[in-house]
Design an enzyme around this catalytic site. Structure first.
Site, short mmCIF file in Angstrom:
data_model
loop_
_atom_site.label_atom_id
_atom_site.label_comp_id
_atom_site.label_asym_id
_atom_site.label_seq_id
_atom_site.Cartn_x
_atom_site.Cartn_y
_atom_site.Cartn_z
CG ASP A 9 -1.67 1.23 1.44
OD1 ASP A 9 -2.29 1.69 0.47
OD2 ASP A 9 -1.65 1.80 2.56
CG LEU A 10 1.65 5.72 -1.78
CD1 LEU A 10 3.10 5.46 -2.18
CD2 LEU A 10 0.98 6.61 -2.83
CG ASP A 11 -1.65 7.57 0.66
OD1 ASP A 11 -0.81 8.43 0.44
OD2 ASP A 11 -2.59 7.31 -0.12
CB THR A 17 0.88 10.63 2.26
OG1 THR A 17 0.89 9.22 2.08
CG2 THR A 17 1.95 11.28 1.41
CE LYS A 45 -4.46 6.14 9.42
NZ LYS A 45 -3.62 5.65 10.52
N GLY A 46 -7.20 3.91 3.52
CA GLY A 46 -7.33 2.89 2.49
C GLY A 46 -8.58 3.03 1.64
NE ARG A 49 -9.13 12.44 -4.24
CZ ARG A 49 -8.64 12.76 -5.43
NH1 ARG A 49 -9.23 13.70 -6.15
NH2 ARG A 49 -7.55 12.19 -5.89
CB SER A 114 -2.06 2.92 -3.65
OG SER A 114 -2.58 4.15 -3.21
CB ALA A 115 -7.43 3.60 -2.34
CB SER A 116 -3.61 7.35 -3.60
OG SER A 116 -3.31 8.65 -4.05
CG ASN A 118 -3.19 12.57 -5.68
OD1 ASN A 118 -3.27 13.27 -6.70
ND2 ASN A 118 -4.09 12.62 -4.72
CE LYS A 145 -5.84 -0.76 -0.94
NZ LYS A 145 -4.65 -0.08 -0.39
CD GLU A 169 -3.61 -1.64 3.01
OE1 GLU A 169 -3.67 -0.80 3.93
OE2 GLU A 169 -3.96 -1.37 1.85
CG ASP A 170 -1.74 2.58 6.50
OD1 ASP A 170 -2.16 2.18 5.39
OD2 ASP A 170 -1.91 3.74 6.90
C1 BG6 Z 1 -5.58 5.84 0.31
C2 BG6 Z 1 -5.58 6.64 1.59
O1 BG6 Z 1 -4.31 5.31 0.10
O2 BG6 Z 1 -5.92 6.66 -0.79
C3 BG6 Z 1 -6.92 7.34 1.77
O3 BG6 Z 1 -5.35 5.78 2.68
C4 BG6 Z 1 -7.23 8.17 0.54
O4 BG6 Z 1 -6.85 8.15 2.91
C5 BG6 Z 1 -7.20 7.29 -0.70
O5 BG6 Z 1 -8.52 8.76 0.66
C6 BG6 Z 1 -7.46 8.07 -1.98
O6 BG6 Z 1 -6.39 8.93 -2.19
P1 BG6 Z 1 -6.37 10.16 -3.18
O7 BG6 Z 1 -4.93 10.61 -3.20
O8 BG6 Z 1 -6.81 9.63 -4.53
O9 BG6 Z 1 -7.32 11.17 -2.65
MG MG Z 2 -2.62 3.22 3.63
#
Ligand code: BG6
Ligand code: MG
Length: 218
Positions: A9-11, A17, A45-46, A49, A114-116, A118, A145, A169-170
């Site tokens: 996982d990333l964040d 972050t 977390k995870g 958005r 990762s769910a992000s 970014n 997730k 994973e966190d």
């Molecule tokens: C996850 C984070 O990795 O990504 C969440 O744990 C976050 O907190 C999610 O909402 C989505 O990230 P982003 O960068 O697309 O807003």
């Molecule tokens: Mg995470």
């Protein structure tokens, strides 16, 4: 010995972050008069958005139009990105680089799950994108997730069966996703929160290479 996939996982696992996501959401919650604590934040977390905003609005029992939701989603991401402007290697969490290095030396497949949305710019800014043989992020999946889609996709790209994948994973949602996928879940954080994980380490400084060796040979 079967080929393994190590999925990160990333964040909150690779980079510090998670605190910035929290800060950005807290700002919005405050503006809306919603009490939003670090305990509440564990459920975000995870999580994607869009789903995160819904959870905050549910907390405050607020029914908002899509127009307002879109405005808050944009504001959250702009605030979040403003915290990342000067991001560099120093934001990588302790112990992560040696583990990535070790996995590379052992010719292991490494993926990001990762769910992000970014994720890629963050991996570039921190100078570690080259470690990853596959990247699956919030732009590639439709189900957040605890749905296992993100991890299953990562294992598929690496041509590794789910039972041979190890997930770091966190988040509670992420641990549940790994478990549902029949992968080995490794929680990075507090045992009181991540008790559903097969293994738990406070952070990567507590994980030595013998653990990784065991996972490789498993
Ligand atoms: C996850 C984070 O990795 O990504 C969440 O744990 C976050 O907190 C999610 O909402 C989505 O990230 P982003 O960068 O697309 O807003
Ligand atoms: Mg995470």
């Amino acid at each position: 010995m079967n080929k393994k996939a190590f999925i990160f996982d990333l964040d909150g696992v690779i980079v510090d972050t998670a605190k910035y996501h929290f800060m950005a959401w807290q700002k919005i919650a405050q503006e809306l008069g919603i009490e939003f604590t670090p305990e509440h934040n564990e459920d975000l977390k995870g999580v994607s958005r869009v789903r995160s905003l819904d959870i905050i609005l549910e907390l405050g029992k607020i029914n908002a139009s899509q127009e307002y939701k879109n405005k808050w989603l944009i504001q959250k991401n702009e605030d979040y990105l403003s915290y990342l402007v000067n991001m560099d290697q120093s934001e990588i969490l302790p112990g992560v680089l040696p583990i990535l290095q070790f996995l590379k030396e052992k010719n292991q497949a490494i993926a990001l799950g990762s769910a992000s949305k970014n994720a890629r710019p963050i991996l570039e800014k921190t100078g570690i994108i080259h470690y990853f043989d596959a990247i699956v992020d919030g732009n590639d999946v439709t189900k957040a997730k605890p749905d296992p889609e993100v991890f299953l996709e990562a294992a598929k790209l690496l041509n590794v069966a789910p039972e041979n994948a190890i997930v770091f994973e966190d988040s509670i949602a992420g641990i549940q996703a790994a478990n549902v996928a029949n992968m080995t879940s490794v929680g990075i954080g507090e045992e009181t929160i991540l008790y559903e994980a097969k293994y738990i380490f406070k952070n990567f400084m507590y994980m030595d290479t013998s653990f990784i060796e065991t996972m490789i040979k498993k």
